[in-house]
Write a protein that holds these residues in place. Structure first.
Motif, mmCIF file in Angstrom:
data_model
loop_
_atom_site.group_PDB
_atom_site.id
_atom_site.type_symbol
_atom_site.label_atom_id
_atom_site.label_comp_id
_atom_site.label_asym_id
_atom_site.label_seq_id
_atom_site.Cartn_x
_atom_site.Cartn_y
_atom_site.Cartn_z
ATOM 1 N N LEU A 297 0.979 -1.238 0.096
ATOM 2 C CA LEU A 297 0.117 -0.039 0.016
ATOM 3 C C LEU A 297 0.818 1.294 0.100
ATOM 4 C CD1 LEU A 297 -2.250 -1.715 2.798
ATOM 5 C CD2 LEU A 297 -3.395 -0.726 0.754
ATOM 6 N N HIS A 298 0.524 2.069 -0.710
ATOM 7 C CA HIS A 298 1.092 3.375 -0.723
ATOM 8 C C HIS A 298 0.109 4.746 -1.027
ATOM 9 C CE1 HIS A 298 4.049 6.605 -1.439
ATOM 10 N NE2 HIS A 298 3.305 7.017 -2.622
ATOM 11 N N VAL A 299 0.135 5.818 -0.207
ATOM 12 C CA VAL A 299 -0.655 6.860 -0.210
ATOM 13 C C VAL A 299 -0.040 8.062 -1.144
ATOM 14 C CG1 VAL A 299 -1.582 8.767 0.897
ATOM 15 C CG2 VAL A 299 -2.054 6.630 2.041
ATOM 16 N N ASP A 300 -0.510 8.297 -2.397
ATOM 17 C CA ASP A 300 0.264 9.326 -3.104
ATOM 18 C C ASP A 300 -0.283 10.588 -2.765
ATOM 19 O OD1 ASP A 300 1.142 10.817 -5.167
ATOM 20 O OD2 ASP A 300 1.085 9.362 -6.689
ATOM 21 N N GLU A 301 0.608 11.449 -1.928
ATOM 22 C CA GLU A 301 -0.129 12.742 -1.515
ATOM 23 C C GLU A 301 -0.277 13.915 -2.767
ATOM 24 O OE1 GLU A 301 2.461 14.034 1.891
ATOM 25 O OE2 GLU A 301 1.543 12.131 3.022
ATOM 26 N N ARG A 302 0.530 13.517 -3.806
ATOM 27 C CA ARG A 302 0.594 14.217 -4.728
ATOM 28 C C ARG A 302 -0.823 14.441 -5.380
ATOM 29 N NH1 ARG A 302 1.879 14.240 -10.010
ATOM 30 N NH2 ARG A 302 2.325 12.117 -9.817
ATOM 31 N N THR A 303 -1.430 13.228 -5.754
ATOM 32 C CA THR A 303 -2.775 12.872 -6.668
ATOM 33 C C THR A 303 -3.656 12.578 -5.718
ATOM 34 O OG1 THR A 303 -2.210 10.628 -6.915
ATOM 35 C CG2 THR A 303 -1.174 12.164 -8.466
ATOM 36 N N ASN A 304 -3.432 12.671 -4.102
ATOM 37 C CA ASN A 304 -4.543 12.317 -3.401
ATOM 38 C C ASN A 304 -5.203 10.808 -3.681
ATOM 39 O OD1 ASN A 304 -5.794 12.746 -1.031
ATOM 40 N ND2 ASN A 304 -7.872 13.332 -2.245
ATOM 41 N N GLN A 305 -4.359 9.791 -4.175
ATOM 42 C CA GLN A 305 -4.911 8.625 -4.559
ATOM 43 C C GLN A 305 -4.158 7.443 -3.524
ATOM 44 O OE1 GLN A 305 -3.735 8.318 -8.567
ATOM 45 N NE2 GLN A 305 -5.864 8.268 -8.978
ATOM 46 N N LEU A 306 -4.987 6.347 -3.279
ATOM 47 C CA LEU A 306 -4.320 4.974 -2.606
ATOM 48 C C LEU A 306 -3.971 4.325 -3.681
ATOM 49 C CD1 LEU A 306 -3.960 3.408 -0.362
ATOM 50 C CD2 LEU A 306 -6.292 2.648 -0.424
ATOM 51 N N ILE A 307 -2.799 3.737 -3.808
ATOM 52 C CA ILE A 307 -2.408 2.898 -4.583
ATOM 53 C C ILE A 307 -2.334 1.596 -3.921
ATOM 54 C CG2 ILE A 307 -0.308 2.205 -6.099
ATOM 55 C CD1 ILE A 307 0.295 5.223 -6.521
ATOM 56 N N ILE A 308 -2.759 0.515 -4.300
ATOM 57 C CA ILE A 308 -2.690 -0.835 -3.515
ATOM 58 C C ILE A 308 -2.208 -1.751 -4.546
ATOM 59 C CG2 ILE A 308 -4.334 -2.599 -2.814
ATOM 60 C CD1 ILE A 308 -6.609 -0.238 -2.655
ATOM 61 N N ILE A 309 -1.166 -2.687 -4.450
ATOM 62 C CA ILE A 309 -0.574 -3.654 -5.156
ATOM 63 C C ILE A 309 -0.929 -5.106 -4.563
ATOM 64 C CG2 ILE A 309 1.347 -4.507 -6.241
ATOM 65 C CD1 ILE A 309 2.300 -1.720 -6.287
#
Length: 346
Positions: A297-309
């Motif tokens: 999991l990673h929170v991309d603060e730049r795009t305000n997205q949650l990235i789930i792998i």
């Protein structure tokens, strides 16, 4: 000890069932059924099974199944089990369907996405969706299991905690999926020809894959409102393994550390889901030959997205292993029995 039969015994899902059931102390594989190749030894098709399976494959005699076995695994292409399971519905048999015939609860949706008539509505209604981490109690009381698809297993396990806790918006959800060649089955085609696959990555069934309504249906059930995903699968030049990278728009301010803690809490009692620490992400080889699903999991603060792998072995957690996990729950056995294998690496 319970006796089991596999219908559709020559596909990759069936071969994984045979491998995993060999070490299961509560299940004896009694019959391998293949109408197209009955009378042949399965080792003549798969030599690695020499000395493991002595009896020849059999033709289906549906009326005698209940007298000979307790559990039936349907490792068949779409369109077969929807005709057979209704004939067994009043029997004592436990039926586990690895095809997509019972996953879509709407007959109209099945017709739209599979291009064929659906199973009887009563049979669909009696089937329990076999995602153990989410529907464990329903599975324990089920007689008919609809085993999830491989991409939906990876996608749903990755997305459900965020949807249930309203961390991300219900749409748009982007799912970028990649799978090895075994996900297309054993029947050869131009798409799976070596010269087409080698040194190549190819998107397929764009916008019309039958896993799209399955993913949306169960995410919507968790959210209690409509959830819409954009799912695009890709075929990559490896034998087995599946990985989904998913993107959801955040509804709240949350850090990567906090979302990892949420996921670890959500899956703390689930032996086959492993949540990676911050900055760590799964690769397909990490689950090779095992029933694990690993999630990074990673929170991309730049795009305000949650990235789930989310990564699984498509033939184990995405098919045969999950089917056995469901049977374990249905019979009150240890959920991990026959499945607690160390992944094969490298």
């Amino acid at each position: 000890m319970k006796n089991a039969a596999i219908i559709g015994g020559t596909g990759y899902g069936a071969i994984e069932l045979i491998r995993l059931l060999h070490s299961h102390k509560h299940i004896q594989l009694k019959k391998i059924i293949s109408n197209s190749q009955h009378g042949e030894q399965i080792s003549s098709i798969y030599p690695h099974l020499t000395s493991f399976i002595e009896e020849p494959m059999e033709k289906l005699e549906i009326k005698s199944l209940e007298k000979e076995v307790d559990i039936v695994f349907f490792a068949t292409p779409a369109g077969i089990s929807k005709k057979l399971i209704p004939q067994l519905e009043q029997s004592s048999l436990q039926c586990i369907d690895l095809s997509g015939d019972l996953r879509i609860t709407s007959q109209d949706q099945y017709l739209e996405w599979y291009g064929a008539e659906a199973a009887p509505q009563e049979t669909i209604d009696n089937a329990v969706y076999g995602l153990p981490e989410i529907y464990k109690e329903e599975i324990k009381n089920a007689k008919i299991i609809s085993n999830p698809g491989c991409f939906p297993t990876s996608s749903l396990l990755g997305l459900i905690p965020a949807i249930q806790h309203k961390v991300i918006e219900n749409s748009p959800i982007i799912i970028d999926g990649k799978t090895g060649i075994s996900g297309a089955g054993r029947t050869p085609s131009a798409m799976t020809h070596f010269s087409e696959v080698n040194d190549n990555v190819k998107a397929y069934k764009v916008g019309k894959h039958q896993h799209i309504p399955e993913i949306d249906q169960y995410l919507s059930g968790i959210a209690n409102e409509s959830v819409t995903s954009t799912f695009t699968p890709h075929l990559i030049p490896m034998t087995r393994g599946l990985i989904c990278t998913m993107y959801g728009q955040l509804k709240m301010t949350i850090s990567t550390e906090e979302i990892i803690d949420l996921y670890k809490s959500f899956y703390q009692s689930e032996p086959f889901v492993r949540i990676r620490n911050k900055g760590e992400f799964p690769a397909t080889k990490d689950m090779n030959g095992s029933n694990y699903c690993d999630i990074g999991l990673h929170v991309d603060e730049r795009t305000n997205q949650l990235i789930i792998i989310s990564a699984i072995d498509n033939l184990v957690k995405g098919a045969a292993g999950q089917a056995i996990q469901n049977v374990n729950l249905m019979n009150g056995w240890d959920e991990e029995h026959g499945l607690n294998n160390v992944p094969v690496y490298p």
